[in-house]
Scaffold this motif. Structure first.
Motif, mmCIF file in Angstrom:
data_model
loop_
_atom_site.group_PDB
_atom_site.id
_atom_site.type_symbol
_atom_site.label_atom_id
_atom_site.label_comp_id
_atom_site.label_asym_id
_atom_site.label_seq_id
_atom_site.Cartn_x
_atom_site.Cartn_y
_atom_site.Cartn_z
ATOM 1 N N GLU A 1 -14.567 -31.793 -11.033
ATOM 2 C CA GLU A 1 -14.946 -32.609 -12.179
ATOM 3 C C GLU A 1 -16.242 -32.168 -12.861
ATOM 4 O O GLU A 1 -16.617 -32.716 -13.885
ATOM 5 C CB GLU A 1 -15.081 -34.075 -11.737
ATOM 6 C CG GLU A 1 -13.791 -34.700 -11.252
ATOM 7 C CD GLU A 1 -12.758 -34.817 -12.362
ATOM 8 O OE1 GLU A 1 -13.089 -35.357 -13.437
ATOM 9 O OE2 GLU A 1 -11.618 -34.345 -12.146
ATOM 10 N N LYS A 2 -16.943 -31.212 -12.235
ATOM 11 C CA LYS A 2 -18.223 -30.719 -12.761
ATOM 12 C C LYS A 2 -19.296 -31.799 -12.800
ATOM 13 O O LYS A 2 -20.290 -31.682 -13.507
ATOM 14 C CB LYS A 2 -18.068 -30.126 -14.177
ATOM 15 C CG LYS A 2 -16.929 -29.147 -14.326
ATOM 16 C CD LYS A 2 -16.983 -28.016 -13.314
ATOM 17 C CE LYS A 2 -15.813 -27.048 -13.524
ATOM 18 N NZ LYS A 2 -15.548 -26.203 -12.358
ATOM 19 N N LYS A 3 -19.101 -32.847 -12.025
ATOM 20 C CA LYS A 3 -20.083 -33.926 -11.899
ATOM 21 C C LYS A 3 -19.774 -34.714 -10.635
ATOM 22 O O LYS A 3 -18.703 -34.552 -10.033
ATOM 23 C CB LYS A 3 -20.051 -34.854 -13.111
ATOM 24 C CG LYS A 3 -18.746 -35.625 -13.272
ATOM 25 C CD LYS A 3 -18.833 -36.631 -14.408
ATOM 26 C CE LYS A 3 -17.562 -37.488 -14.466
ATOM 27 N NZ LYS A 3 -17.651 -38.532 -15.508
ATOM 28 N N LEU A 4 -20.703 -35.567 -10.239
ATOM 29 C CA LEU A 4 -20.482 -36.412 -9.075
ATOM 30 C C LEU A 4 -19.695 -37.657 -9.472
ATOM 31 O O LEU A 4 -19.699 -38.063 -10.646
ATOM 32 C CB LEU A 4 -21.826 -36.830 -8.462
ATOM 33 C CG LEU A 4 -22.678 -35.699 -7.879
ATOM 34 C CD1 LEU A 4 -24.019 -36.246 -7.396
ATOM 35 C CD2 LEU A 4 -21.951 -34.985 -6.743
ATOM 36 N N PRO A 5 -19.010 -38.289 -8.516
ATOM 37 C CA PRO A 5 -18.301 -39.539 -8.844
ATOM 38 C C PRO A 5 -19.275 -40.634 -9.235
ATOM 39 O O PRO A 5 -20.419 -40.661 -8.787
ATOM 40 C CB PRO A 5 -17.560 -39.874 -7.545
ATOM 41 C CG PRO A 5 -18.253 -39.112 -6.468
ATOM 42 C CD PRO A 5 -18.821 -37.898 -7.107
ATOM 43 N N ASP A 6 -18.808 -41.541 -10.079
ATOM 44 C CA ASP A 6 -19.654 -42.672 -10.480
ATOM 45 C C ASP A 6 -19.733 -43.719 -9.377
ATOM 46 O O ASP A 6 -20.740 -44.401 -9.232
ATOM 47 C CB ASP A 6 -19.101 -43.307 -11.765
ATOM 48 C CG ASP A 6 -19.150 -42.353 -12.945
ATOM 49 O OD1 ASP A 6 -20.269 -42.044 -13.402
ATOM 50 O OD2 ASP A 6 -18.080 -41.897 -13.376
ATOM 51 N N MET A 7 -18.669 -43.844 -8.605
ATOM 52 C CA MET A 7 -18.621 -44.814 -7.515
ATOM 53 C C MET A 7 -17.902 -44.208 -6.320
ATOM 54 O O MET A 7 -16.916 -43.503 -6.490
ATOM 55 C CB MET A 7 -17.897 -46.098 -7.956
ATOM 56 C CG MET A 7 -17.732 -47.144 -6.864
ATOM 57 S SD MET A 7 -16.721 -48.575 -7.381
ATOM 58 C CE MET A 7 -17.863 -49.369 -8.511
ATOM 59 N N ILE A 8 -18.419 -44.473 -5.129
ATOM 60 C CA ILE A 8 -17.748 -44.087 -3.880
ATOM 61 C C ILE A 8 -17.513 -45.349 -3.077
ATOM 62 O O ILE A 8 -18.422 -46.172 -2.902
ATOM 63 C CB ILE A 8 -18.588 -43.083 -3.082
ATOM 64 C CG1 ILE A 8 -18.732 -41.765 -3.858
ATOM 65 C CG2 ILE A 8 -17.956 -42.822 -1.723
ATOM 66 C CD1 ILE A 8 -19.616 -40.745 -3.180
ATOM 67 N N VAL A 9 -16.290 -45.512 -2.576
ATOM 68 C CA VAL A 9 -15.894 -46.731 -1.868
ATOM 69 C C VAL A 9 -15.344 -46.361 -0.493
ATOM 70 O O VAL A 9 -14.538 -45.432 -0.369
ATOM 71 C CB VAL A 9 -14.825 -47.508 -2.660
ATOM 72 C CG1 VAL A 9 -14.487 -48.818 -1.942
ATOM 73 C CG2 VAL A 9 -15.286 -47.784 -4.083
ATOM 74 N N ALA A 10 -15.770 -47.087 0.535
ATOM 75 C CA ALA A 10 -15.256 -46.874 1.894
ATOM 76 C C ALA A 10 -15.275 -48.204 2.637
ATOM 77 O O ALA A 10 -16.125 -49.066 2.377
ATOM 78 C CB ALA A 10 -16.100 -45.849 2.635
ATOM 79 N N LEU B 1 -22.666 -46.650 -4.401
ATOM 80 C CA LEU B 1 -22.027 -46.639 -3.089
ATOM 81 C C LEU B 1 -21.621 -48.055 -2.707
ATOM 82 O O LEU B 1 -22.455 -48.972 -2.725
ATOM 83 C CB LEU B 1 -22.987 -46.065 -2.041
ATOM 84 C CG LEU B 1 -23.537 -44.659 -2.340
ATOM 85 C CD1 LEU B 1 -24.568 -44.261 -1.293
ATOM 86 C CD2 LEU B 1 -22.417 -43.635 -2.409
ATOM 87 N N VAL B 2 -20.354 -48.228 -2.347
ATOM 88 C CA VAL B 2 -19.834 -49.568 -2.053
ATOM 89 C C VAL B 2 -19.116 -49.560 -0.702
ATOM 90 O O VAL B 2 -18.144 -48.813 -0.499
ATOM 91 C CB VAL B 2 -18.857 -50.054 -3.135
ATOM 92 C CG1 VAL B 2 -18.374 -51.479 -2.818
ATOM 93 C CG2 VAL B 2 -19.510 -50.006 -4.513
ATOM 94 N N GLY B 3 -19.591 -50.377 0.223
ATOM 95 C CA GLY B 3 -18.929 -50.580 1.499
ATOM 96 C C GLY B 3 -18.123 -51.866 1.455
ATOM 97 O O GLY B 3 -18.627 -52.897 0.985
ATOM 98 N N VAL B 4 -16.884 -51.808 1.916
ATOM 99 C CA VAL B 4 -15.987 -52.969 1.818
ATOM 100 C C VAL B 4 -15.629 -53.458 3.219
ATOM 101 O O VAL B 4 -15.034 -52.729 4.013
ATOM 102 C CB VAL B 4 -14.703 -52.608 1.042
ATOM 103 C CG1 VAL B 4 -13.856 -53.863 0.815
ATOM 104 C CG2 VAL B 4 -15.047 -51.951 -0.291
ATOM 105 N N GLU B 5 -16.007 -54.685 3.505
ATOM 106 C CA GLU B 5 -15.746 -55.259 4.822
ATOM 107 C C GLU B 5 -14.665 -56.334 4.722
ATOM 108 O O GLU B 5 -14.291 -56.762 3.626
ATOM 109 C CB GLU B 5 -17.039 -55.825 5.421
ATOM 110 C CG GLU B 5 -17.778 -56.816 4.553
ATOM 111 C CD GLU B 5 -19.091 -57.259 5.192
ATOM 112 O OE1 GLU B 5 -19.435 -56.742 6.267
ATOM 113 O OE2 GLU B 5 -19.749 -58.133 4.620
ATOM 114 N N PRO B 6 -14.137 -56.786 5.870
ATOM 115 C CA PRO B 6 -12.994 -57.690 5.849
ATOM 116 C C PRO B 6 -13.373 -59.161 5.643
ATOM 117 O O PRO B 6 -14.082 -59.745 6.457
ATOM 118 C CB PRO B 6 -12.345 -57.474 7.221
ATOM 119 C CG PRO B 6 -13.463 -57.024 8.104
ATOM 120 C CD PRO B 6 -14.437 -56.299 7.234
#
Length: 399
Positions: free
Chosen positions: A227-236, A259-264
Motif C-alpha cells: 500500500e506504500k503506507k501503514l494501515p490506519d487501524m490495526i485490530v486484534a 491500535l485497537v484490542g478487542v476483548e470479549p
C-alpha cells in the motif's frame, strides 16, 4: 523503536506499575534462571538461525496479508485487510512462541514441559513443538473446554501429549493455569512451565511478546510494500494478549496507526457473563504478576465467561495494562452475538473460517469499517482458524 516504547519491561519485569514477580522466593529463583537462560540463548546465532529456519520451513512464515475485497464491499467504508496467522502450522499464532519456549527448554536441559490451554491452540502448538524437539509435554485443560474443543484435544493426544483434565473451579482457562502451575512448582528445576500468553511472572510476558513480534514485523514490511503506507487501524483480539501484543509492538511509535484490542463482552457488559478485563477490571494481582483483573471489592478473582475459550481469562498481559493507561492502545469489546455474526460472515463472504477468538477482532473491524472513510485501511490480525470451533458453532446455531 523509540526509547519510550523500547525499554519495556525494566530489569525487574515491570511495564510501568504492571508485571513483576509476585511469587515466593524459591519460585523467584526459578524464574530468574529462566530469564537468564533466555537472555543468553536469544543472543546466540545458533538459536536465532534455528528458530528462523523453523518459522520459514516448518511454520510457513511469513503468513500473508489478504485484502478482503468482498467483506470490504459488504461493509462499505474502509478497506479491510487480514493478517493470515490462521495459515500457520497448527492453525494459529501460538506456534510462534511455543517453538521458542520448546527450544529454550531443550537448551536448559528440562525433562518435561507443562502448559495450560483454553481453546486448545496453545496446547496443540506446545505438543507440536515438544514432539519436534523430543521433550515430554503435559497439557492442563478445563473439562468444559475439553468437551467444547474436542478436535484440538484429539490432536494433542495424537502428538503424544499427556492431557490433564481440570475439574476445579469453573473448569476453564483460569483453573487450567492454576492446575498447571501447581504441577510446575513440584519440580521447577527440571520442569518448564510454558505459559500460553503474554501473562504470568517475569520473564514470560516479555519472552512471549518477543517471539510474537514477528507478526508485527512482517505486517509492517508487507503492508508498506503493498500500500506504500501503514494501515490506519490495526485490530486484534485480547484475552491474555499474545497475538495482539505481537502485532502492536512494532507499530507503537507510529502515532498515525490506531491500535485497537478487542476483548470479549460475552453476554453483555451489563451482565456478569463476560471477560472484558480492560473495560471493567481493576488493578490487582493474578498468577504472579500485577495487572488489570476482574475481581470483587475484596480482590477475589471473579468467574469470567466468553464463547471463545481462549479469551476466557480474568486478567490480561501487563504490557497491555501499561498501554491502556498511556492511551496508546484503545480497548473495545464484542459480544458473543457479534462474534458469531462475524464468524459466519467471514466464512460465507470470504471463505475463511476464523477462530471464535479472532472473530471478536473481525466483528470490531466490520463495525469500524462503516465509520471510516473509503480512503482508510484496517488490518485485522486473524490469530487462528476455526476448525476447532466448527462443530460447536454448527450445534450452537443449529446449522
Amino acid at each position: 523503536m523509540s526509547q519510550q516504547f523500547g525499554e519495556m519491561p525494566d530489569k525487574a519485569g515491570y511495564f510501568g506499575e504492571y508485571g513483576g514477580q509476585i511469587i515466593p522466593p524459591e519460585l523467584k529463583v526459578a524464574m530468574d534462571k529462566i530469564s537468564d537462560a533466555y537472555e543468553t540463548v536469544r543472543q546466540t546465532r545458533a538459536f536465532q538461525d534455528e528458530l528462523q529456519e523453523l518459522y520459514t520451513h516448518y511454520v510457513g512464515r511469513p503468513s500473508p496479508i489478504y485484502f478482503a475485497k468482498k467483506l470490504t464491499e459488504r461493509q462499505g467504508g474502509a478497506r479491510i485487510f487480514i493478517k493470515r496467522e490462521d495459515l500457520n502450522h497448527t492453525g494459529a499464532h501460538k506456534i510462534n512462541h511455543c517453538l521458542g519456549q520448546a527450544l529454550l527448554a531443550k537448551f536448559m536441559g528440562k525433562t518435561k514441559v507443562i502448559a495450560e490451554t483454553g481453546a486448545g491452540q496453545h496446547g496443540v502448538a506446545m505438543a507440536t513443538a515438544c514432539a519436534l524437539v523430543g521433550l515430554p509435554c503435559e497439557i492442563h485443560m478445563g473439562v468444559i473446554d475439553i468437551e467444547k474443543e474436542h478436535p484440538n484435544v484429539t490432536k494433542m493426544k495424537i502428538l503424544g501429549a499427556t492431557l490433564i483434565p481440570v475439574t476445579r473451579g469453573t473448569q476453564t482457562l483460569k483453573d487450567a493455569v492454576d492446575s498447571a502451575f501447581d504441577e510446575y512448582v513440584k519440580d521447577p528445576d527440571n520442569f518448564l512451565y510454558a505459559i500460553g500468553s503474554a501473562v504470568g511472572p517475569h520473564p514470560f510476558p516479555k519472552m512471549v511478546r518477543d517471539f510474537q513480534m514477528i507478526i508485527g514485523k512482517e505486517s509492517r514490511e508487507q503492508f508498506l510494500a503493498r500500500e506504500k503506507k501503514l494501515p490506519d487501524m490495526i485490530v486484534a483480539c485480547v484475552g491474555g494478549g499474545s497475538n495482539s501484543i505481537g502485532m502492536f509492538t512494532e507499530f507503537l511509535p507510529d502515532e498515525s496507526v490506531r491500535l485497537v484490542g478487542v476483548e470479549p463482552a460475552g453476554k453483555g457488559l451489563d451482565t456478569p457473563d463476560n471477560a472484558a478485563t480492560m473495560t471493567l477490571g481493576t488493578k490487582g494481582t493474578l498468577h504472579g504478576y500485577k495487572c488489570y483483573a476482574l475481581q470483587d471489592k475484596d480482590g477475589n478473582t471473579l468467574p469470567v465467561y466468553s464463547i471463545a475459550s481462549g479469551l476466557d481469562y480474568p486478567g490480561v498481559g501487563p504490557q497491555h495494562c501499561y498501554l491502556k493507561d498511556m492511551g496508546r492502545v484503545q480497548y473495545e469489546s464484542a459480544t458473543d452475538q457479534e462474534c458469531l455474526d462475524a464468524f459466519i460472515t467471514l466464512s460465507r463472504v470470504e471463505g475463511i473460517i476464523p477462530a471464535l477468538e479472532s472473530a471478536h477482532a473481525v466483528a470490531y473491524a466490520m463495525r469500524a469499517a462503516k465509520e471510516l472513510g473509503k480512503d482508510k485501511t484496517i488490518l485485522v490480525n486473524l490469530s487462528g482458524r476455526g476448525d476447532k470451533d466448527a462443530d460447536f458453532v454448527a450445534d450452537y446455531l443449529n446449522l
